[in-house]
Design an enzyme around this catalytic site. Sequence first.
Site, PDB file in Angstrom:
ATOM      1  N   ASP A  72       0.850  -1.192   0.000  1.00  0.00           N
ATOM      2  CA  ASP A  72       0.000   0.000   0.000  1.00  0.00           C
ATOM      3  C   ASP A  72       0.886   1.242   0.000  1.00  0.00           C
ATOM      4  OD1 ASP A  72       0.944   0.033   2.672  1.00  0.00           O
ATOM      5  OD2 ASP A  72      -0.810  -1.108   3.309  1.00  0.00           O
ATOM      6  N   ASP A  74       1.642   5.074   1.574  1.00  0.00           N
ATOM      7  CA  ASP A  74       1.401   6.049   2.627  1.00  0.00           C
ATOM      8  C   ASP A  74       1.994   7.382   2.204  1.00  0.00           C
ATOM      9  OD1 ASP A  74       0.271   4.066   4.202  1.00  0.00           O
ATOM     10  OD2 ASP A  74       2.203   3.499   5.054  1.00  0.00           O
ATOM     11  N   ASP A 152      10.650   3.837  12.481  1.00  0.00           N
ATOM     12  CA  ASP A 152      11.361   2.731  13.115  1.00  0.00           C
ATOM     13  C   ASP A 152      12.723   2.434  12.460  1.00  0.00           C
ATOM     14  OD1 ASP A 152      10.021   1.731  10.892  1.00  0.00           O
ATOM     15  OD2 ASP A 152       8.961   0.145  11.971  1.00  0.00           O
TER      16      ASP A 152
HETATM   17  P1  ATP Z   1       4.338  -3.010   5.080  1.00  0.00           P
HETATM   18  O1  ATP Z   1       3.131  -2.120   4.892  1.00  0.00           O
HETATM   19  O2  ATP Z   1       4.954  -3.478   3.825  1.00  0.00           O
HETATM   20  O3  ATP Z   1       4.121  -4.080   6.063  1.00  0.00           O
HETATM   21  P2  ATP Z   1       5.473  -0.575   6.136  1.00  0.00           P
HETATM   22  O4  ATP Z   1       6.898  -0.190   6.361  1.00  0.00           O
HETATM   23  O5  ATP Z   1       4.695   0.258   5.177  1.00  0.00           O
HETATM   24  O6  ATP Z   1       5.492  -2.102   5.727  1.00  0.00           O
HETATM   25  P3  ATP Z   1       3.445   0.086   8.036  1.00  0.00           P
HETATM   26  O7  ATP Z   1       3.045  -0.652   9.261  1.00  0.00           O
HETATM   27  O8  ATP Z   1       2.491   0.209   6.916  1.00  0.00           O
HETATM   28  O9  ATP Z   1       4.790  -0.594   7.543  1.00  0.00           O
HETATM   29  O10 ATP Z   1       3.920   1.523   8.517  1.00  0.00           O
HETATM   30  C1  ATP Z   1       4.216   2.574   7.607  1.00  0.00           C
HETATM   31  C2  ATP Z   1       5.426   3.362   8.107  1.00  0.00           C
HETATM   32  O11 ATP Z   1       5.144   3.961   9.377  1.00  0.00           O
HETATM   33  C3  ATP Z   1       6.676   2.526   8.357  1.00  0.00           C
HETATM   34  O12 ATP Z   1       7.406   2.357   7.173  1.00  0.00           O
HETATM   35  C4  ATP Z   1       7.418   3.363   9.375  1.00  0.00           C
HETATM   36  O13 ATP Z   1       8.074   4.432   8.770  1.00  0.00           O
HETATM   37  C5  ATP Z   1       6.282   3.924  10.216  1.00  0.00           C
HETATM   38  N1  ATP Z   1       5.972   3.044  11.358  1.00  0.00           N
HETATM   39  C6  ATP Z   1       5.044   2.063  11.418  1.00  0.00           C
HETATM   40  N2  ATP Z   1       5.013   1.474  12.606  1.00  0.00           N
HETATM   41  C7  ATP Z   1       5.947   2.100  13.361  1.00  0.00           C
HETATM   42  C8  ATP Z   1       6.394   1.950  14.690  1.00  0.00           C
HETATM   43  N3  ATP Z   1       5.880   1.020  15.502  1.00  0.00           N
HETATM   44  N4  ATP Z   1       7.371   2.779  15.117  1.00  0.00           N
HETATM   45  C9  ATP Z   1       7.889   3.727  14.303  1.00  0.00           C
HETATM   46  N5  ATP Z   1       7.523   3.903  13.049  1.00  0.00           N
HETATM   47  C10 ATP Z   1       6.553   3.109  12.562  1.00  0.00           C
HETATM   48 MG    MG Z   2       2.583   0.044   4.711  1.00  0.00          MG
END
Ligand code: ATP
Ligand code: MG
Length: 449
Positions: A72, A74, A152
């Site tokens: 997705d 963001d 993170d």
């Molecule tokens: P995917 O959606 O492929 O699982 P993602 O990196 O996009 O991976 P998400 O959970 O969608 O993960 O979160 C989007 C973004 O928000 C992350 O890439 C990170 O930058 C931030 N993020 C998410 N969760 C946390 C957290 N617990 N602590 C700090 N930053 C976070």
């Molecule tokens: Mg994501």
Amino acid sequence: MALQRRQQEFTVPAHSFQSDPTIIPRPEHNISRSLISSAALKVLYRLHEEGFQAYLVGGGVRDLLLGRQPKDFDVATDATPEEVHALFRNSRVIGRRFRLVHVRFGQEIIEVSTFRAMAGEDDHPGHYVDESGRILRDNVFGSMQEDAFRRDFTVNALYYNIADFSVVDYVGGVADLRAGLLRLIGDPEKRFREDPVRMLRAARFSAKLGFRIEEHTAAAIPRLAPLMADIPPARLFEEVLKLFLAGHAVQTFEELLRHDLFRQLFPMTEEALAQERNDFPLNFVARALENTDKRIREGRPVTPFFLFAVLLWEPVRQRMAKFESQGAPPAEALRLAADEVCARQLDKVALPRRFSAPMREIWQLQPRFEHRTAKRAYRLMAHPRFRAAYDFLVLRAGSGEADPELADFWTKMQEGDATTQQALLSTAPAEKKRRRGGRRRRKGGNAST
Ligand code: ATP
Ligand code: MG
């Protein structure tokens, strides 16, 4: 090279130095707009036209740079949630912990978040941290740089700028991406304390991307893993689904075991794994997860209740044996064992009732496969959970815990027409002897579930 230099600088805590970001101009990276969903592009362009900053951020940028299809998209912006909401009719402001805006285009939702600051800085009174350092609320708007540092992993803190199509890197994320490294931004101990779920995210991304967890980040995990006990079970349920139902369950499981995280989620299963004999039950869980990954690759459905049935089966079997040795008939022993395991497990990871009920049905149907009279066989096949329970039996047989001949029988029963079924039933042994632990005589009555 500039990227490498930044990498070295980055051993100091992230927020203790001010720096200009590294900008990777469009010709030097592989992100093309044709790979970004039209919904995400609409949001980015609209914000930009209105004079706001607008970036793609997080997993979307990471995956595009790796040549993978993002799950997705963001968006990060300097517009407030209200300003974003005012720009898009199809949007709503959501979230308590983080207030952000969801903009909907058909099935697709674009998550738009306003730049936020890092937790734990005294000049931001909107942050609340508990005794162990966990963030309870962090809704303080901040600069783009602060937004990068509160994320993170470095590879999750890259921004794609819609204004000039460049990639903006404050944290050495591009270098880590090239090196295949997952590095927590800033001091690992502090960042894991702020949000212990980041430890699970480390295991998940490392499995999904095939990345190594950077040494200092990895070293902190086994030490801090017990902090997972403070995470609400409902949040852990969501995380468990992301860990095991995203197509990389086998590697994720290995990562969780390696970093001492699995026991935080499934302590009874971990205990059972420690007592394994002849590779069972490790073999059973691993095969089941392999099967889950395969189903996902083939576009077939996977369900949380089947996953939990697998993960908790060995603890259930052990307790069932205990109750049987105390004289309980099998069905009763199974029920008692399931009660005990569910009660203890729910403390860690919540399992909504709509999943726990079918999970228990899968277990309860297992002894019924042993009865092969026509009446009972047809009744079993008509059960709404028959198919899932049969799949479960096949996995048990594959790992040597159930009789392969029994699984084979039920495979033929399902595939065969009425004549074949009758032939099978007429030649089937009335009831298979139990494989382990000597069967007890029932005191009258029909104790099947
Ligand atoms: P995917 O959606 O492929 O699982 P993602 O990196 O996009 O991976 P998400 O959970 O969608 O993960 O979160 C989007 C973004 O928000 C992350 O890439 C990170 O930058 C931030 N993020 C998410 N969760 C946390 C957290 N617990 N602590 C700090 N930053 C976070
Ligand atoms: Mg994501």
